[in-house]
Design an enzyme around this catalytic site. Structure first.
Site, PDB file in Angstrom:
ATOM      1  N   HIS B  13      10.547  -7.645 -10.995  1.00  0.00           N
ATOM      2  CA  HIS B  13      11.362  -6.310 -10.148  1.00  0.00           C
ATOM      3  C   HIS B  13      10.513  -5.241  -9.093  1.00  0.00           C
ATOM      4  CE1 HIS B  13      11.233  -4.345 -14.357  1.00  0.00           C
ATOM      5  NE2 HIS B  13       9.871  -4.294 -13.551  1.00  0.00           N
ATOM      6  N   HIS B  60      11.772   2.816 -15.993  1.00  0.00           N
ATOM      7  CA  HIS B  60      10.690   2.812 -15.793  1.00  0.00           C
ATOM      8  C   HIS B  60      10.423   4.647 -15.149  1.00  0.00           C
ATOM      9  CE1 HIS B  60      10.371  -0.915 -13.591  1.00  0.00           C
ATOM     10  NE2 HIS B  60       9.208  -0.986 -13.385  1.00  0.00           N
ATOM     11  N   HIS B 195      -0.103  -8.026 -13.079  1.00  0.00           N
ATOM     12  CA  HIS B 195      -0.114  -6.758 -12.047  1.00  0.00           C
ATOM     13  C   HIS B 195      -0.957  -5.723 -13.149  1.00  0.00           C
ATOM     14  CE1 HIS B 195       3.484  -5.691 -13.664  1.00  0.00           C
ATOM     15  NE2 HIS B 195       3.697  -4.313 -13.050  1.00  0.00           N
ATOM     16  N   GLU B 242       5.202  -6.363 -19.342  1.00  0.00           N
ATOM     17  CA  GLU B 242       6.878  -6.421 -18.914  1.00  0.00           C
ATOM     18  C   GLU B 242       6.511  -7.872 -19.217  1.00  0.00           C
ATOM     19  OE1 GLU B 242       6.585  -5.817 -15.197  1.00  0.00           O
ATOM     20  OE2 GLU B 242       7.241  -3.140 -15.382  1.00  0.00           O
TER      21      GLU B 242
END
Lengths: 89, 279
Positions: B13, B60, B195, B242
Site C-alpha cells: 500500500h 499511519h 522496507h 506490516e
C-alpha cells in the site's frame, strides 16, 4: 503535535510560527532543538515514531526521501543513486 | 443465503501510488510495471462479482494516535471519510461501508474471543485507499464495492503476533460464512513488503525474503504464522512487519486456495508485492 499536523490549519500555523506551535504543544527544549535543526536522524534516535515524523516532514517541506537520505548519512543525490530506478521520484 | 469469501489479494500500500494515480502518471516508465500488473487482477476481481471488500491494513498515525491505540479496529459505518494524514486530502469520494455486515463481523469475532475496537466513525488513509485504488478503482462519486476496514496495529509495539493475525483471518472466514446476506466477499491483506523507513537502514529491501514470503504464503502459511516480529524486521526491514496483515487475508481463505496472480517490483524503497488467490 504531529497528530495535529494532520490538519491543514495546523500545518499553516506551524509554517507561520513554529516556535509558537511547539510551545503550544509543550515540547521540551531538546525536542524543540531537534525540530529547529531539522535533525530527523536525531528525532528517530530520540524515539519519535517514523509516521509521526512524516507529518513534520510535510510541514517543513522535507520529503520522505530527503529525510531518509539524512538518516542514512548521505546526500539526497547519493541516496537516489543507490535505488533500482533512480528517476522514480 | 450464507455469504462467502471468493478471493484474497496480498498487496503493498505504498503511499506514492496515490499521487501517481491522482496526477495520472501510471504510464511513466518507473510506474508502468506496477500498474500494468493490476490490469488482469482487476479483470479477475470483476469476474468474482464482489459485493464487499474487507481491507486489512494499518493507519499511519492519522486516524489513530498514541493517546489511545487499538490493536485491532473494525469499521462499522455506512461511510468512511478520506483522512488527511499530513499531506492534504486526496480528491476521492467517501468510501461506502456495510454497517450491518460489519456489526455481524464484530459480534462473531468478539464471541470468537478476539478483542476488537468497534469504530462507528472512521477516516481512511493510504493504507486502505491505495489498495482500493488498485483493486477497485472509484467512479466519479462512488466506489464499485462496499468496504469493511480492519485496522491492525503494526506501528507501535507491542504488536499482535503473526499467529494472532492468522487466527483472526480464520475467525473472519467463519464470521463471513455465517452472515445470511448472500455476499461475495474479497479480503485484501495490505502493507509491506520489505522496507525500512526509520534510521540508518532507510531504503533497505530484501527481494529474496519477499519472494520466499510469497512462496510460503501460498504453500505454508502456518510456517509464516510462526515468524516473530523480530525475525521479519531483521530480515526485511523494520516496517516490513506490516506483512503480518497478509496472514489475516491468507487465514480467511481455505488452505488449498488456488494462487492466480503473482508480481514483484522494487524500484525505490519498498518491495511491492502482489498475489491473488481464488477460493
Amino acid at each position: 503535535m504531529c497528530a495535529a499536523l494532520c490538519s491543514p490549519a495546523e500545518r499553516e500555523a506551524f509554517k507561520r510560527d513554529e516556535e509558537a506551535c511547539m510551545a503550544r504543544f509543550a515540547l521540551t527544549e531538546d525536542e524543540k532543538n531537534l525540530i529547529r535543526k531539522r535533525d530527523f536522524k536525531g528525532l528517530i534516535e530520540a524515539g519519535m515514531n517514523i509516521y509521526a515524523m512524516l507529518k513534520i516532514g510535510s510541514a517543513t517541506g522535507n520529503s520522505l526521501y530527503r529525510m531518509g537520505a539524512q538518516m542514512r548519512g548521505e546526500s539526497y543525490e547519493a541516496f537516489l543513486s543507490t535505488r533500482n530506478m533512480k528517476d522514480a521520484v | 443465503m450464507p455469504s462467502r469469501i471468493v478471493g484474497g489479494v496480498g498487496l503493498s500500500h505504498v503511499p506514492s501510488v496515490g499521487p501517481a494515480i491522482d496526477r495520472k502518471r501510471e504510464q511513466d516508465p518507473a510506474w508502468k510495471p506496477l500498474f500494468d500488473a493490476y490490469v488482469p487482477v482487476r479483470e479477475w476481481l470483476r469476474k468474482r462479482k464482489p459485493d464487499v471488500a474487507i481491507v486489512v491494513y494499518n493507519d499511519h498515525v492519522a486516524e489513530f494516535t498514541f493517546d489511545k491505540y487499538p490493536t485491532f479496529a473494525l469499521g462499522a459505518a455506512e461511510r468512511y471519510a478520506i483522512a488527511d494524514e499530513g499531506f492534504g486530502t486526496r480528491p476521492l469520494p467517501a468510501v461506502p461501508g456495510d454497517a450491518e455486515f460489519s456489526i455481524h463481523l464484530c459480534e462473531q469475532l468478539v464471541e470468537a474471543e478476539f478483542d476488537l475496537t468497534v469504530c462507528q466513525e472512521m477516516g481512511v488513509e493510504h493504507g486502505f485507499l491505495v489498495p482500493m485504488n488498485l483493486c477497485f478503482p472509484h467512479h466519479a462519486s462512488d466506489w464499485p464495492v462496499k468496504s469493511v476496514p480492519l485496522q491492525v496495529n503494526v506501528v507501535q509495539h507491542p504488536l499482535p503476533t503473526a499467529r494472532r493475525c492468522f487466527n483472526l483471518g480464520r475467525a473472519l472466514r467463519r464470521a463471513v460464512e455465517s452472515y445470511p446476506g448472500d455476499l461475495n466477499v474479497v479480503v485484501l491483506g495490505t502493507g509491506g513488503m520489505s522496507h525500512q523507513l526509520q534510521g540508518k537502514r532507510f531504503g533497505f529491501m530484501n527481494e529474496k525474503f519477499d519472494q520466499w514470503f510469497l512462496d510460503e504464503l501460498e504453500k505454508n502459511p502456518e510456517g509464516l504464522a510462526s515468524l516473530s516480529h523480530h525475525k521479519i524486521m531483521e530480515e526485511a526491514g523494520a516496517e516490513a512487519v506490516e506483512l503480518i496483515m497478509w496472514l489475516t487475508m491468507r487465514g480467511a481463505l481455505s488452505p488449498g486456495a488456488k494462487r492466480v496472480h503473482r508480481h514483484y517490483y522494487a524500484p525505490m524503497t519498498t518491495g511491492m508485492g502482489l498475489i491473488t488467490f481464488e477460493d
